[in-house]
Enzyme design. Structure first.
Site, PDB file in Angstrom:
ATOM      1  N   THR A  12       0.800  -1.241  -0.032  1.00 46.47           N
ATOM      2  CA  THR A  12       0.142   0.021   0.031  1.00 46.47           C
ATOM      3  C   THR A  12       0.927   1.405   0.050  1.00 46.47           C
ATOM      4  O   THR A  12       0.518   2.125  -0.842  1.00 46.47           O
ATOM      5  CB  THR A  12      -1.043   0.033   1.147  1.00 46.47           C
ATOM      6  OG1 THR A  12      -0.222   0.076   2.447  1.00 46.47           O
ATOM      7  CG2 THR A  12      -1.822  -1.263   1.304  1.00 46.47           C
ATOM      8  N   ASN A 106      13.156   4.085   5.098  1.00 45.91           N
ATOM      9  CA  ASN A 106      12.290   3.144   5.473  1.00 45.91           C
ATOM     10  C   ASN A 106      11.197   3.755   6.049  1.00 45.91           C
ATOM     11  O   ASN A 106      11.404   4.850   6.682  1.00 45.91           O
ATOM     12  CB  ASN A 106      13.012   2.010   6.412  1.00 45.91           C
ATOM     13  CG  ASN A 106      12.192   0.912   7.059  1.00 45.91           C
ATOM     14  OD1 ASN A 106      11.454   0.137   6.352  1.00 45.91           O
ATOM     15  ND2 ASN A 106      12.069   0.979   8.281  1.00 45.91           N
ATOM     16  N   HIS A 108       8.576   3.345   9.186  1.00 48.34           N
ATOM     17  CA  HIS A 108       8.241   2.325  10.267  1.00 48.34           C
ATOM     18  C   HIS A 108       6.806   2.980  11.233  1.00 48.34           C
ATOM     19  O   HIS A 108       6.791   3.936  11.422  1.00 48.34           O
ATOM     20  CB  HIS A 108       9.581   2.363  11.293  1.00 48.34           C
ATOM     21  CG  HIS A 108       9.370   1.585  12.448  1.00 48.34           C
ATOM     22  ND1 HIS A 108       9.429   0.147  12.369  1.00 48.34           N
ATOM     23  CD2 HIS A 108       9.112   1.737  13.817  1.00 48.34           C
ATOM     24  CE1 HIS A 108       9.314  -0.362  13.375  1.00 48.34           C
ATOM     25  NE2 HIS A 108       9.253   0.435  14.532  1.00 48.34           N
ATOM     26  N   SER A 135       7.003   6.772  11.295  1.00 46.43           N
ATOM     27  CA  SER A 135       8.329   7.471  11.157  1.00 46.43           C
ATOM     28  C   SER A 135       8.925   7.058  10.041  1.00 46.43           C
ATOM     29  O   SER A 135       8.950   5.942   9.634  1.00 46.43           O
ATOM     30  CB  SER A 135       9.195   7.185  12.067  1.00 46.43           C
ATOM     31  OG  SER A 135       8.829   7.432  13.458  1.00 46.43           O
ATOM     32  N   ASP A 144      15.855  -0.049  12.628  1.00 44.23           N
ATOM     33  CA  ASP A 144      15.117   1.191  13.011  1.00 44.23           C
ATOM     34  C   ASP A 144      15.649   2.191  13.697  1.00 44.23           C
ATOM     35  O   ASP A 144      14.862   3.093  14.428  1.00 44.23           O
ATOM     36  CB  ASP A 144      13.719   0.713  13.753  1.00 44.23           C
ATOM     37  CG  ASP A 144      13.038  -0.560  12.926  1.00 44.23           C
ATOM     38  OD1 ASP A 144      12.933  -0.264  11.590  1.00 44.23           O
ATOM     39  OD2 ASP A 144      12.300  -1.282  13.710  1.00 44.23           O
ATOM     40  N   THR A 171      -2.866   5.293   6.961  1.00 43.42           N
ATOM     41  CA  THR A 171      -3.402   6.426   6.359  1.00 43.42           C
ATOM     42  C   THR A 171      -2.277   7.475   6.456  1.00 43.42           C
ATOM     43  O   THR A 171      -2.022   8.326   5.261  1.00 43.42           O
ATOM     44  CB  THR A 171      -4.680   6.883   6.900  1.00 43.42           C
ATOM     45  OG1 THR A 171      -5.619   5.952   6.853  1.00 43.42           O
ATOM     46  CG2 THR A 171      -5.056   8.239   6.233  1.00 43.42           C
ATOM     47  N   GLU A 173       1.089   7.204   6.904  1.00 50.82           N
ATOM     48  CA  GLU A 173       2.057   6.520   6.225  1.00 50.82           C
ATOM     49  C   GLU A 173       2.173   7.006   4.777  1.00 50.82           C
ATOM     50  O   GLU A 173       3.059   7.398   4.047  1.00 50.82           O
ATOM     51  CB  GLU A 173       2.259   5.083   6.212  1.00 50.82           C
ATOM     52  CG  GLU A 173       2.608   4.627   7.715  1.00 50.82           C
ATOM     53  CD  GLU A 173       2.822   3.004   7.848  1.00 50.82           C
ATOM     54  OE1 GLU A 173       3.100   2.297   6.816  1.00 50.82           O
ATOM     55  OE2 GLU A 173       2.474   2.559   8.812  1.00 50.82           O
TER      56      GLU A 173
END
Length: 214
Positions: A12, A106, A108, A135, A144, A171, A173
């Site tokens: 997604t 990345n 997270h 984040s 991370d 949402t 992200e």
């Protein structure tokens, strides 16, 4: 800017990046979407958008190091300026992270440095936290643990299940991940020694922070 996206699942967040490329709000070209799982639905999302895909099954390699070296060979063929981990569920070797240091990010699902690793939504609820979020960070050897570029904060409701909270965080992200990629593509965002740097200035430990208390 050429990018490569690594995924392991539904994709997604990948879709948010594809949408940004297609509607030209993101100045990127996704050269390939690479997955360690052949059945990852994110590969289908890429194919529907006419984007190249590669599959490299980690189970076919005798070691984590061998898999990561094979990944590097595939990724570097595309000469990406940025490698994007969009739900890539593999712990990366130090050699891999050093190879892309400063040009790999990345997403997270927590307000780092809180809740590194898995089950972040459940852990935040059980801890009695009033807020949670996601984040985007630069990837370093620490899991991370790289400098945070951007966060989105959402409230934790008293009735929340981990699934409820996960949906609201996801949402956000989809908002901050493309925005971070855009800042990097525009040359405004870089990784410093201790923090992310935006427009030449060090960001706080939490990066740019967006609050969503509505």
């Amino acid at each position: 800017m050429n990018v490569v996206v690594l995924i392991s699942g539904g994709g997604t967040n990948l879709q948010a990046l594809i949408d940004g490329q297609l509607n030209q709000t993101l100045p990127i070209t996704i050269q390939s979407v690479i997955s360690n799982k052949a059945d990852a639905y994110g590969l289908e999302r890429a194919k529907q958008a006419g984007i190249n895909t590669d599959v490299l099954d980690h189970k076919a390699f005798e070691s984590r190091e061998a898999f990561d070296q094979a990944m590097i060979k595939i990724i570097d063929q595309y000469e990406p300026k940025l490698v994007i981990l969009a739900g890539f569920m593999r712990i990366l070797t130090p050699e891999f992270t050093r190879h892309y240091l400063g040009r790999m990010i990345n997403i997270h699902p927590s307000l780092l440095p809180k809740y590194q690793g898995l089950h972040t939504h459940k852990r935040a609820i059980e801890a009695g936290d009033s807020e949670h979020g996601c984040s985007v960070h630069f990837v370093t050897e620490e899991l991370d643990g790289g400098p945070v570029a951007m966060q989105a904060v959402v409230p934790i409701e008293t009735t929340d299940t981990p699934e409820d909270l996960a949906a609201r965080v996801l949402t956000q992200e989809h908002i901050i991940f493309p925005e971070t990629v855009k800042l990097f593509a525009e040359g405004r965002l870089t990784m410093g020694e201790e923090s992310a740097i935006l427009d030449g200035k060090e960001l706080p430990n939490h990066g740019l922070r967006i609050n969503n208390f509505n």
